[in-house]
Design a protein around this motif. Structure first.
Motif, PDB file in Angstrom:
ATOM      1  N   ALA A  23       0.848  -1.188   0.000  1.00 50.24           N
ATOM      2  CA  ALA A  23       0.000   0.000   0.000  1.00 50.24           C
ATOM      3  C   ALA A  23       0.885   1.241   0.000  1.00 50.24           C
ATOM      4  O   ALA A  23       1.923   1.280   0.650  1.00 50.24           O
ATOM      5  CB  ALA A  23      -0.908   0.010   1.219  1.00 50.24           C
ATOM      6  N   THR A  24       0.453   2.257  -0.729  1.00 50.12           N
ATOM      7  CA  THR A  24       1.200   3.509  -0.760  1.00 50.12           C
ATOM      8  C   THR A  24       0.924   4.310   0.504  1.00 50.12           C
ATOM      9  O   THR A  24       1.849   4.692   1.221  1.00 50.12           O
ATOM     10  CB  THR A  24       0.813   4.331  -2.005  1.00 50.12           C
ATOM     11  OG1 THR A  24       1.048   3.523  -3.164  1.00 50.12           O
ATOM     12  CG2 THR A  24       1.647   5.592  -2.102  1.00 50.12           C
ATOM     13  N   THR A  25      -0.346   4.573   0.788  1.00 50.42           N
ATOM     14  CA  THR A  25      -0.697   5.347   1.983  1.00 50.42           C
ATOM     15  C   THR A  25      -1.918   4.818   2.714  1.00 50.42           C
ATOM     16  O   THR A  25      -2.202   5.250   3.815  1.00 50.42           O
ATOM     17  CB  THR A  25      -1.010   6.820   1.606  1.00 50.42           C
ATOM     18  OG1 THR A  25      -2.101   6.840   0.686  1.00 50.42           O
ATOM     19  CG2 THR A  25       0.199   7.503   1.004  1.00 50.42           C
ATOM     20  N   ARG A  26      -2.660   3.890   2.100  1.00 45.63           N
ATOM     21  CA  ARG A  26      -3.972   3.578   2.656  1.00 45.63           C
ATOM     22  C   ARG A  26      -4.360   2.120   2.456  1.00 45.63           C
ATOM     23  O   ARG A  26      -4.122   1.533   1.411  1.00 45.63           O
ATOM     24  CB  ARG A  26      -4.972   4.474   1.927  1.00 45.63           C
ATOM     25  CG  ARG A  26      -6.352   4.382   2.373  1.00 45.63           C
ATOM     26  CD  ARG A  26      -7.194   5.378   1.611  1.00 45.63           C
ATOM     27  NE  ARG A  26      -8.572   5.182   2.007  1.00 45.63           N
ATOM     28  CZ  ARG A  26      -9.471   6.111   1.989  1.00 45.63           C
ATOM     29  NH1 ARG A  26      -9.171   7.311   1.571  1.00 45.63           N
ATOM     30  NH2 ARG A  26     -10.703   5.862   2.368  1.00 45.63           N
ATOM     31  N   VAL A  27      -5.002   1.554   3.475  1.00 44.47           N
ATOM     32  CA  VAL A  27      -5.645   0.239   3.396  1.00 44.47           C
ATOM     33  C   VAL A  27      -7.040   0.402   3.973  1.00 44.47           C
ATOM     34  O   VAL A  27      -7.209   0.898   5.091  1.00 44.47           O
ATOM     35  CB  VAL A  27      -4.865  -0.836   4.189  1.00 44.47           C
ATOM     36  CG1 VAL A  27      -5.623  -2.154   4.182  1.00 44.47           C
ATOM     37  CG2 VAL A  27      -3.462  -1.019   3.639  1.00 44.47           C
ATOM     38  N   ASP A  28      -8.043   0.035   3.197  1.00 45.05           N
ATOM     39  CA  ASP A  28      -9.434   0.113   3.652  1.00 45.05           C
ATOM     40  C   ASP A  28      -9.953  -1.291   3.914  1.00 45.05           C
ATOM     41  O   ASP A  28      -9.805  -2.176   3.078  1.00 45.05           O
ATOM     42  CB  ASP A  28     -10.325   0.770   2.592  1.00 45.05           C
ATOM     43  CG  ASP A  28      -9.994   2.227   2.376  1.00 45.05           C
ATOM     44  OD1 ASP A  28      -9.616   2.902   3.343  1.00 45.05           O
ATOM     45  OD2 ASP A  28     -10.115   2.697   1.226  1.00 45.05           O
TER      46      ASP A  28
ATOM     47  N   THR B 107     -13.521  -3.229   4.933  1.00 50.27           N
ATOM     48  CA  THR B 107     -14.958  -3.068   5.106  1.00 50.27           C
ATOM     49  C   THR B 107     -15.591  -4.431   5.376  1.00 50.27           C
ATOM     50  O   THR B 107     -15.101  -5.455   4.908  1.00 50.27           O
ATOM     51  CB  THR B 107     -15.640  -2.436   3.874  1.00 50.27           C
ATOM     52  OG1 THR B 107     -15.426  -3.277   2.746  1.00 50.27           O
ATOM     53  CG2 THR B 107     -15.086  -1.054   3.588  1.00 50.27           C
TER      54      THR B 107
ATOM     55  N   ASP C 297      -6.155  -1.752  -1.008  1.00 51.72           N
ATOM     56  CA  ASP C 297      -5.085  -0.793  -0.771  1.00 51.72           C
ATOM     57  C   ASP C 297      -4.922   0.125  -1.978  1.00 51.72           C
ATOM     58  O   ASP C 297      -5.593  -0.033  -2.992  1.00 51.72           O
ATOM     59  CB  ASP C 297      -3.774  -1.491  -0.398  1.00 51.72           C
ATOM     60  CG  ASP C 297      -3.082  -2.204  -1.545  1.00 51.72           C
ATOM     61  OD1 ASP C 297      -3.394  -1.936  -2.716  1.00 51.72           O
ATOM     62  OD2 ASP C 297      -2.206  -3.036  -1.277  1.00 51.72           O
ATOM     63  N   ASP C 298      -4.033   1.101  -1.846  1.00 51.06           N
ATOM     64  CA  ASP C 298      -3.793   2.047  -2.932  1.00 51.06           C
ATOM     65  C   ASP C 298      -2.408   1.850  -3.552  1.00 51.06           C
ATOM     66  O   ASP C 298      -1.838   2.765  -4.119  1.00 51.06           O
ATOM     67  CB  ASP C 298      -3.965   3.494  -2.454  1.00 51.06           C
ATOM     68  CG  ASP C 298      -2.967   3.878  -1.376  1.00 51.06           C
ATOM     69  OD1 ASP C 298      -2.230   3.003  -0.873  1.00 51.06           O
ATOM     70  OD2 ASP C 298      -2.918   5.067  -1.025  1.00 51.06           O
TER      71      ASP C 298
ATOM     72  N   ARG D 238      -9.697  -0.392  -6.658  1.00 52.31           N
ATOM     73  CA  ARG D 238     -10.502  -0.029  -5.499  1.00 52.31           C
ATOM     74  C   ARG D 238     -11.886   0.367  -6.013  1.00 52.31           C
ATOM     75  O   ARG D 238     -12.002   0.783  -7.160  1.00 52.31           O
ATOM     76  CB  ARG D 238      -9.865   1.144  -4.774  1.00 52.31           C
ATOM     77  CG  ARG D 238      -8.488   0.843  -4.237  1.00 52.31           C
ATOM     78  CD  ARG D 238      -7.745   2.116  -3.847  1.00 52.31           C
ATOM     79  NE  ARG D 238      -8.480   2.912  -2.891  1.00 52.31           N
ATOM     80  CZ  ARG D 238      -8.510   2.663  -1.571  1.00 52.31           C
ATOM     81  NH1 ARG D 238      -7.837   1.665  -1.080  1.00 52.31           N
ATOM     82  NH2 ARG D 238      -9.195   3.423  -0.775  1.00 52.31           N
TER      83      ARG D 238
ATOM     84  N   GLY E  67      -4.510  -0.398  -6.998  1.00 49.73           N
ATOM     85  CA  GLY E  67      -4.486  -1.110  -5.732  1.00 49.73           C
ATOM     86  C   GLY E  67      -4.970  -2.542  -5.840  1.00 49.73           C
ATOM     87  O   GLY E  67      -5.544  -2.961  -6.835  1.00 49.73           O
TER      88      GLY E  67
END
Length: 110
Positions: A4-9, A11, A25-26, A87, A96
């Motif tokens: 991931a570059t900066t973010r993992v979501d 849900t 991820d991004d 994403r 991602g």
């Protein structure tokens, strides 16, 4: 989701017929050449993805067993695991990695 570059979501969607966990991820996404084989033993995308990510933080395996073991354990609980690129709301390539774990409950009439 180590790339991931900066973010993992993460849900979790729950309704009477299914429970769906998604992790997105991004980062650069999964290599298209390996996408259909992810979750099989000894399949590793590490080398291809490292070329796309300038800085790598932390450890990580190289044997290609992590997703395989996780998928086997999840499948033993009745889950279906799938891998994709993109994403929600993004362009698939380079947008991602997306892992979906789906537990479907009994369907009406079963």
């Amino acid at each position: 989701m180590q790339f991931a570059t900066t973010r993992v979501d993460v849900t979790l969607q729950c309704d009477p017929s299914a429970l769906v966990l998604t992790v997105a991820d991004d980062g650069p996404g999964f290599p298209v050449s390996l996408l259909e084989r992810l979750g099989e033993p000894y399949v590793s995308d590490r080398d291809e993805r490292l070329e796309q990510v300038p800085v790598r933080v932390g450890g990580g395996g190289t044997m290609g067993l992590g997703l395989f073991i996780a998928q086997i354990l999840l499948e033993r609980t009745g889950a279906i695991v799938s891998y994709a690129n993109g994403r929600p709301g993004s362009t698939p390539v380079g947008a991602g990695a997306l892992v979906t774990v789906n537990w479907s409950g009994p369907q009406p009439g079963e």
